[in-house]
Design a protein around this motif. Structure first.
Motif, mmCIF file in Angstrom:
data_model
loop_
_atom_site.group_PDB
_atom_site.id
_atom_site.type_symbol
_atom_site.label_atom_id
_atom_site.label_comp_id
_atom_site.label_asym_id
_atom_site.label_seq_id
_atom_site.Cartn_x
_atom_site.Cartn_y
_atom_site.Cartn_z
ATOM 1 N N ALA A 122 0.853 -1.187 0.000
ATOM 2 C CA ALA A 122 0.000 0.000 0.000
ATOM 3 C C ALA A 122 0.889 1.237 0.000
ATOM 4 C CB ALA A 122 -0.914 0.012 1.216
ATOM 5 N N PRO A 123 0.403 2.358 -0.572
ATOM 6 C CA PRO A 123 1.225 3.574 -0.612
ATOM 7 C C PRO A 123 1.340 4.285 0.732
ATOM 8 C CG PRO A 123 -0.914 3.962 -1.608
ATOM 9 C CD PRO A 123 -0.846 2.493 -1.326
ATOM 10 N N SER A 124 0.532 3.896 1.689
ATOM 11 C CA SER A 124 0.634 4.473 3.035
ATOM 12 C C SER A 124 0.230 3.397 4.038
ATOM 13 C CB SER A 124 -0.261 5.717 3.175
ATOM 14 O OG SER A 124 -1.605 5.383 2.931
ATOM 15 N N PRO A 125 0.698 3.502 5.264
ATOM 16 C CA PRO A 125 0.386 2.466 6.246
ATOM 17 C C PRO A 125 -1.020 2.647 6.814
ATOM 18 C CG PRO A 125 1.734 4.158 7.263
ATOM 19 C CD PRO A 125 1.595 4.541 5.812
ATOM 20 N N PHE A 160 4.284 0.185 1.551
ATOM 21 C CA PHE A 160 4.263 -0.433 2.878
ATOM 22 C C PHE A 160 3.759 -1.868 2.711
ATOM 23 C CE2 PHE A 160 4.310 4.014 3.434
ATOM 24 C CZ PHE A 160 5.047 4.243 4.585
ATOM 25 N N ALA A 161 4.606 -2.811 3.105
ATOM 26 C CA ALA A 161 4.316 -4.229 2.903
ATOM 27 C C ALA A 161 3.907 -4.878 4.213
ATOM 28 C CB ALA A 161 5.547 -4.933 2.334
ATOM 29 N N ALA A 162 3.010 -5.855 4.103
ATOM 30 C CA ALA A 162 2.571 -6.580 5.298
ATOM 31 C C ALA A 162 2.143 -7.991 4.915
ATOM 32 C CB ALA A 162 1.417 -5.860 5.975
ATOM 33 N N ILE A 163 2.370 -8.908 5.839
ATOM 34 C CA ILE A 163 1.758 -10.240 5.812
ATOM 35 C C ILE A 163 0.892 -10.345 7.060
ATOM 36 C CG2 ILE A 163 2.195 -12.696 6.139
ATOM 37 C CD1 ILE A 163 4.526 -12.552 4.349
ATOM 38 N N ARG A 164 -0.299 -10.856 6.873
ATOM 39 C CA ARG A 164 -1.223 -10.979 7.996
ATOM 40 C C ARG A 164 -1.427 -12.436 8.391
ATOM 41 N NH1 ARG A 164 -2.406 -6.164 5.670
ATOM 42 N NH2 ARG A 164 -3.229 -4.548 7.048
ATOM 43 N N ARG A 165 -1.639 -12.635 9.674
ATOM 44 C CA ARG A 165 -2.008 -13.932 10.214
ATOM 45 C C ARG A 165 -3.240 -13.728 11.090
ATOM 46 N NH1 ARG A 165 0.400 -15.633 6.716
ATOM 47 N NH2 ARG A 165 2.251 -16.992 6.651
ATOM 48 N N ASP A 166 -4.276 -14.498 10.816
ATOM 49 C CA ASP A 166 -5.543 -14.360 11.552
ATOM 50 C C ASP A 166 -6.042 -12.918 11.520
ATOM 51 O OD1 ASP A 166 -5.487 -17.095 12.260
ATOM 52 O OD2 ASP A 166 -4.196 -16.654 13.974
ATOM 53 N N GLY A 167 -5.841 -12.258 10.383
ATOM 54 C CA GLY A 167 -6.345 -10.909 10.191
ATOM 55 C C GLY A 167 -5.477 -9.807 10.752
#
Length: 253
Positions: A122-125, A160-167
């Protein structure tokens, strides 16, 4: 690489790293950039050398000490190998060196990273990304506010990169694109989920994003004695050490 080209590359990387982690409050002092964002982070609250001519060390140190005293903060100087001008004078004044860190470079032409559908960019967190970052660093509300303000002041394309676990955000990092360099920052995985390769995946996604945006190389800065982080980055192609730096303060604590 000839010495002059190596020095020019180091300064280009240094400038990109400053741009990717800016301070909303700063002041030029004789060829140095005094930064004072607030909060505990060192880089945006320290004096940093700039490329080109720099003034006599004693005058610079005195001016910076006075500026920080006016802000109610201890003077903090960041001394990279490419510009060690202040080091001897700071040593004589009783400033202790600490926090040695390395500036690493990866050639993106040597690597390819397939798309990872679990990594969001995403371009911003969003609020979850910032909350995970705060939890990772045990940040209080003021530190979190300073960090969010810093993010807003970045005047570069960013992701901004993220991996999610259980949301919930489990691992995160961000990148900023400066000319043909992609700068990697704020890499982290929540403690309970470490050892699963999540940080590697978010950084790889950012390197892929940077390459798609025209970057030919990636850079980052890492604490020299952070062995797990250095292994992570080595596995992603950050094999070249450009220069190191350390901080100097009369009160390293």
């Amino acid at each position: 690489m000839p010495a002059r080209e190596k020095e020019a590359l180091a300064w280009t990387v240094e400038e990109a790293c400053l741009n990717a982690w800016p301070s909303p409050r700063q002041r030029l002092v004789g060829g140095y950039l005094l930064r004072a964002s607030g909060g505990p982070s060192r880089r945006p609250n320290s004096v940093n050398p700039l490329r080109g001519l720099r003034a006599e060390p004693e005058a610079v140190i005195a001016a910076c000490e006075a500026a920080y005293a006016g802000l109610g903060r201890p003077a903090l100087f960041r001394v990279p190998e490419i510009a060690p001008d202040l080091d001897a004078s700071l040593e004589r004044r009783g400033y202790t060196a600490f926090g040695r860190s390395l500036t690493l470079l990866a050639d993106l032409a040597d690597h390819a990273w397939p798309p990872d559908p679990e990594v969001t960019l995403a371009p911003s967190p969003d609020a979850d990304w910032l909350a995970a970052r705060a939890a990772l660093n045990a940040a209080d509300s003021e530190t979190s506010r300073v960090y969010a303000e810093m993010i807003r002041t970045i005047l570069l394309p960013k992701a901004f990169a993220a991996i999610r676990r259980d949301g919930a955000v489990a691992a995160m990092a961000y990148a900023a694109l400066d000319r043909d360099l992609v700068v990697i920052e704020s890499v982290g995985t929540l403690e309970a989920l470490r050892g699963q390769g999540l940080a590697r995946r978010v950084v790889a996604a950012l390197l892929r994003w940077g390459r798609a945006g025209g970057a030919r190389a990636a850079c980052l800065q890492v604490v020299a004695d952070n062995a797990p982080a250095r292994r992570l980055y080595a596995g992603l192609g950050f094999a070249r050490e450009l220069y190191s730096y350390a901080y100097r303060s009369r009160d390293p604590a």
